[in-house]
Design a protein around this motif. Structure first.
Motif, short mmCIF file in Angstrom:
data_model
loop_
_atom_site.label_atom_id
_atom_site.label_comp_id
_atom_site.label_asym_id
_atom_site.label_seq_id
_atom_site.Cartn_x
_atom_site.Cartn_y
_atom_site.Cartn_z
N ASP A 77 5.63 0.41 -1.69
CA ASP A 77 5.40 1.57 -2.53
C ASP A 77 4.65 2.62 -1.71
O ASP A 77 3.75 2.31 -0.94
CB ASP A 77 4.55 1.19 -3.75
CG ASP A 77 5.28 0.24 -4.67
OD1 ASP A 77 6.53 0.25 -4.67
OD2 ASP A 77 4.60 -0.51 -5.39
N ASP A 78 5.01 3.87 -1.90
CA ASP A 78 4.31 4.96 -1.20
C ASP A 78 2.91 5.09 -1.78
O ASP A 78 2.72 5.12 -3.00
CB ASP A 78 5.04 6.29 -1.36
CG ASP A 78 6.35 6.29 -0.61
OD1 ASP A 78 6.47 5.54 0.37
OD2 ASP A 78 7.25 7.05 -1.02
N GLU A 79 1.94 5.19 -0.92
CA GLU A 79 0.56 5.40 -1.37
C GLU A 79 0.19 6.85 -1.10
O GLU A 79 0.29 7.33 0.02
CB GLU A 79 -0.39 4.46 -0.62
CG GLU A 79 -0.18 3.02 -0.99
CD GLU A 79 -1.19 2.12 -0.33
OE1 GLU A 79 -2.29 2.59 0.02
OE2 GLU A 79 -0.88 0.94 -0.13
#
Length: 80
Positions: A77-79
């Protein structure tokens, strides 16, 4: 767990008999060949298979389509 395995084994044997009886395609009734089917429920067998219970709207035959599940990839997941 054993009862579930017995249920799955019986269902697989039923599918094998239907495959011998007729040429079967995904999304078609194994009894009459109709594509007029309604999916009722799904059954997950561990992490390897998923079955979709269905009923033919033309002849009333009930059956389960089984699919193999294969790992494809992991995406982080992109943070922000």
């Amino acid at each position: 767990m054993k009862k579930q395995n017995v249920k799955v084994a019986k269902e697989l044997m039923k599918i094998a008999r239907m495959l011998k009886a007729s040429k079967q395609c995904q999304g078609e009734c194994p009894c009459c060949g109709s594509k007029n089917i309604e999916y009722i429920d799904q059954d997950i067998d561990g992490v390897e298979q998923i079955g979709y219970e269905a009923e033919c709207d033309d002849c009333g035959c009930t059956f389960t389509e089984w699919y193999s599940l294969n790992y494809v990839e992991t995406i982080a997941d992109d943070e922000d």
